[in-house]
Design an enzyme around this catalytic site. Structure first.
Site, PDB file in Angstrom:
ATOM      1  CD  GLU A 180       3.489  -4.483   4.034  1.00 19.52           C
ATOM      2  OE1 GLU A 180       3.485  -5.581   3.482  1.00 19.52           O
ATOM      3  OE2 GLU A 180       4.300  -4.177   4.931  1.00 19.52           O
ATOM      4  CE  LYS A 225       2.170  18.422   1.601  1.00 17.42           C
ATOM      5  NZ  LYS A 225       2.867  19.709   1.525  1.00 17.42           N
TER       6      LYS A 225
END
Ligand code: FES
Ligand code: FES
Lengths: 170, 689
Positions: free
Chosen positions: B653, B581
């Site tokens: 990232e 999630k």
């Protein structure tokens, strides 16, 4: 107090406060610093991010742009006032369920904004993307995105926010 | 999709009710407020302070200047030498601070502080041929320059050549919570409630700066309102708040304003990047040359390592990568999400698209043809590398096979439509950490580690990791983080948080399991782990990297030059996912920041004054809700036994890496125009249509 002081009455989340305030204070700073209601966030302090959004006499407003002295007698609802005791509001529940936040710093503003926005839509107020201005707006994703664009989220939780608003409304 | 679990965030309730307290929101009686005064020149000396009017204001407790500020012990980051001299190194640097009874008084008094400067001529313009340009000796991520074969000769000899220069602007991280600290002293013990990416690091820095026993410093940070790298190094706010609290003998709250953040909390360097690719007619690369020119302040050396990702991407026998810095009289550059990789992969992946167009080859096929067997420089095997699988999976999901490669031919009303693709990569990193795991008599467990939650959902993720190791229900595990009194841990940065903290949590839980014999006494059973040896002992026999592929569809309005992105897809191969999630949210968040990078984010430098003009959210645009349409992020089921005990690779990232190139490549496909300067704002786009 060191500036010019004055007294105002504010009803915040149903509770009345007689306050001695500095006339320079924003509503946001009165909430956060004087009343200890730090749920309302300060992201920019200049009306550009929406993190400080509260319901001011029922309508969403940026508390950082509202001078407290001008709000004498106002009713304010902050994020701390959205739940009914321990029972979260449908929006609050949907925000958790739909992962509509990451850091959570924009979240109180998103929640107050969405609460006010649903009320505006229910009253039939159009937005910039509403096609037929005479019909009741159909709150599809485009409408929700447009109406929630005053609340920035640097974590980029927009998909969850849209899903949560849809779910809470259903 | 496969993951250890999929749970809502454990602190969700606190965050939707407003109970979650961030830095300066912690209730402390008797706190005073600090406000900074910033330099109005970019270079020079302060010749005089006039603080009389500020001090005369009722409610002002003190005005701190370099003349009365206590001396601090020097540390390597010059940004932390707050008020340690009269020299001005950039516009917006802190030159004084006011402490007062209220926020309003502090702010007004700061305005009354008069500072006189002997200004000198500043130099803030970054150019590739700047006379002060140099090549840094070392950077955090390996050698500054890599060279193999004879790249220049190979380029001259190549049948197909691409030689282009890309320009990316300065960008500001802009976490929603501005950097803020509440500092309080009790004798020589210092406690700060601070917004940062690593409480253990902040503690050791404060101990050094104030020459304290680290055991006397405590950093409490239960919730952080985002950082994206800008809170990865301690910033001047934490030092100044502590200094001010000591000066007035009271707790002090210091929050930077949004506008102050543009000078004081770091930003991504602008880059000028030249990429040369030489290829055979069949698309196989013979040479890759990638050079980047970037800036650093005079206060702190920091290199945006834009050419580093190019070292791992494609096979070519001849190759050279290098970046060069110029020290300018500008605010200090620092980490911003995927430092180096984000601008570097914009350049490389744009150049690859240009090559595909020249060759008349599908851009996915071009990448597949240049897929290396091992690390392109030294042939070391990758611990796992699924770039091609990401490209293929994305192509199938996105509907790539129907694509007509001809640029500039799809028009719907006022809009030109196109699609683009780009690859992504990010290194797999990890730092050592300590952790404890405790079995409680009631059957629950407590895991403790000085990790931090920037918005990643670290508590939830570490709870899932602990529960998996303990074979327990995640609801039985409480994770305590965000406090430097907990076992020492590394930063939330470099996409390495969960990998480093998770390793320590797994080891502590394993140690606990070996101590448990079925019976837990009333006082519980605790075990500890320290992964220093394990992490340092990991060899470099494998190259460890994540990979991904971005797909984007754009619509370009021919009358206004406005670009919209109706569709974006990211496919990632990042090892095992911990919390499905939150992982999806994090990937999407990175992709949205990539959308901002492509279309709107730009910190414009004012050369006359020497700092950033676009210093607020009305001028520095970040994506708003309506900018984001149909977005999807998926991941491959990747198993990597060579990274860490969880098999994770880090996901914070890679979502931004390559995303901008996918969008700008789609813009080329839509319009036939190649834009090599970011961002693609209407004033840049419209004249070219
Ligand atoms: S804090 Fe009020 S709009 Fe940003
Ligand atoms: S959740 Fe972090 S800014 Fe919205």
């Amino acid at each position: 107090m060191d500036g010019v002081d004055t007294s105002i009455t504010l009803t915040v989340n149903g509770r009345e406060h007689r306050l001695r305030i500095d006339v320079r204070s924003s509503l946001l700073d009165v909430l956060r610093e004087d009343l200890g209601l730090t749920g309302s966030k300060k992201g920019c302090d200049q009306g550009q991010c929406g993190a400080c959004t509260v319901l001011l006499d029922g309508r969403r407003a940026n508390a950082c742009l509202a001078l407290a002295v001008a709000q004498d007698g106002a009713e304010v609802t902050t994020v701390e006032g959205l739940a009914d005791g321990d029972a979260l509001s449908p929006l609050q529940r949907a925000f958790i369920e739909r992962d509509a936040f990451q850091c959570g710093y924009c979240t109180p503003g998103q929640l107050c904004s969405a609460t006010g926005m649903l009320e505006e839509a229910a009253r039939g107020w159009p937005s910039a993307v509403t096609g037929d201005l005479t019909a009741d707006p159909d709150l599809d994703e485009t409408e929700i995105r447009e109406r929630m664009s005053g609340n920035l989220c640097r974590c980029g939780a927009y998909e969850g926010i849209v899903a949560a608003v849809k779910e809470a409304r259903a | 999709m496969n993951a250890i679990g999929s749970r809502s965030r454990v602190e969700g309730r606190e965050k939707v009710t407003g109970e979650a307290r961030y830095a300066v929101e912690h209730p402390v009686p008797g706190a005073a407020y600090a406000w900074v005064v910033q330099s109005t020149v970019a270079k020079g000396e302060i010749t005089a302070f006039d603080t009389a009017d500020a001090e005369a204001l009722p409610g002002v407790l003190t005005v701190l200047t370099p003349d009365n500020a206590p001396e601090l012990a020097p540390v390597s980051d010059g940004e932390l030498a707050v008020l340690q001299g009269r020299k001005v190194s950039y516009r917006g640097q802190i030159v004084a601070a006011v402490v007062a009874e209220t926020l309003e008084t502090a702010r007004e008094a700061a305005r009354l502080v008069r500072v006189t400067y002997a200004a000198r001529r500043h130099d803030v313009r970054l150019t590739p041929d700047h006379p002060g340009r140099y090549t840094p000796d070392e950077a955090e991520d390996g050698p500054w320059q890599a060279r193999q074969g004879d790249p220049e000769d190979a380029f001259r000899a190549a049948p197909v050549r691409i030689d282009c220069t890309f320009t990316t602007p300065a960008e500001h991280n802009n976490p929603m919570e501005p950097h803020a600290t509440l500092a309080a002293w009790d004798g020589d013990a210092l406690t700060v409630h601070d917004s940062n990416q690593g409480p253990s690091t902040v503690r050791s820095t404060l101990a050094k700066v104030f020459e304290l026993d680290p055991a006397r410093v405590r950093v409490i940070s239960p919730h952080i309102g985002g950082g994206f790298g800008s809170k990865g190094t301690p910033r001047p706010n934490v030092v100044l708040a502590a200094m001010a609290a000591r000066a007035v003998g009271r707790p002090v709250k210091l929050a930077f304003t949004r506008r102050q953040m543009y000078a004081l909390t770091g930003y991504r360097s602008p880059t000028v990047q030249r990429v040369r690719l030489g290829a055979a007619e069949d698309g196989r690369l013979t040479t890759i040359i990638h050079e980047s020119f970037e800036q650093s302040s005079t206060v702190r050396e920091f290199a945006e390592e834009s050419t580093t990702p190019t070292r791992v991407m494609y096979r070519a026998p001849n190759r050279r990568t290098a970046y060069h810095l110029t020290r300018l009289d500008v605010p200090s550059t620092s980490w911003m999400r995927a430092p180096g990789d984000a601008p570097g992969m914009f350049a490389l992946e744009s150049a690859m698209d240009e090559l595909a167009v020249v060759l008349g080859l599908d851009p996915i096929e071009l990448r597949v043809r240049n897929e290396p067997d091992g690390h392109p420089e030294d042939g070391r095997p990758f611990s796992s590398r699924n770039l091609v699988a990401c490209l293929r999976e994305g192509a199938a999901r996105f509907g790539w096979s129907d694509r007509d490669p001809t640029p500039g031919v799809r028009r719907v009303g006022r809009r030109l439509v196109g699609t683009g693709v780009a690859a992504a990569t990010y290194p797999v990193l990890r730092s050592p950490a300590q952790a404890t795991a405790r079995a409680n008599a009631d059957g629950s467990y407590t895991v403790r580690i000085a990790a931090i939650d920037l918005g990643t959902g670290a508590r939830t993720a570490l709870g899932l990791i602990a529960a998996e190791t303990l074979k327990a229900d995640p609801a039985q595990v409480t994770v305590e983080i965000g406090d430097s009194d907990l076992p020492r841990a590394g930063l939330a940065g470099g996409s390495a948080g969960t990998a480093g903290w998770g390793t320590a949590v797994v080891r502590a839980c394993e140690a606990l399991l070996s101590k448990l014999n079925g019976h837990v006494p009333p006082e519980g059973v605790e075990a500890a782990a320290d992964t220093t040896e394990e992490v340092k002992g990991q060899g470099d026999e494998y190259a460890r990297h994540s990979f991904g592929a971005h797909f984007a569809e754009v619509e370009v309005d021919v009358d206004t030059g406005e670009i919209r992105v109706p569709r974006m897809l990211g496919v990632f191969a990042t090892g095992r996912i911990v919390n499905a999630k939150a992982a999806r949210s994090q990937f999407l968040g990175g992709m949205i920041m990539g959308l901002g990078m492509a279309l709107m984010e730009e910190s414009v430098l004012d050369e006359a004054f020497g700092d950033h003009l676009t210093a607020d959210l009305a001028q520095y645009h970040i994506p708003a809700n309506a900018d984001v349409r149909d977005l999807d992020a998926v991941w491959l089921d990747e198993h990597d036994p060579h990274v860490n005990p969880m098999g994770t690779k880090g996901i914070g990232e890679i979502g931004i890496v390559g995303a901008a190139a996918a969008i700008t490549n789609a813009v080329h496909h839509a319009t036939g125009v190649r834009f090599r300067t970011l961002p693609l704002t209407p004033p840049r786009v419209l004249p070219e249509l």
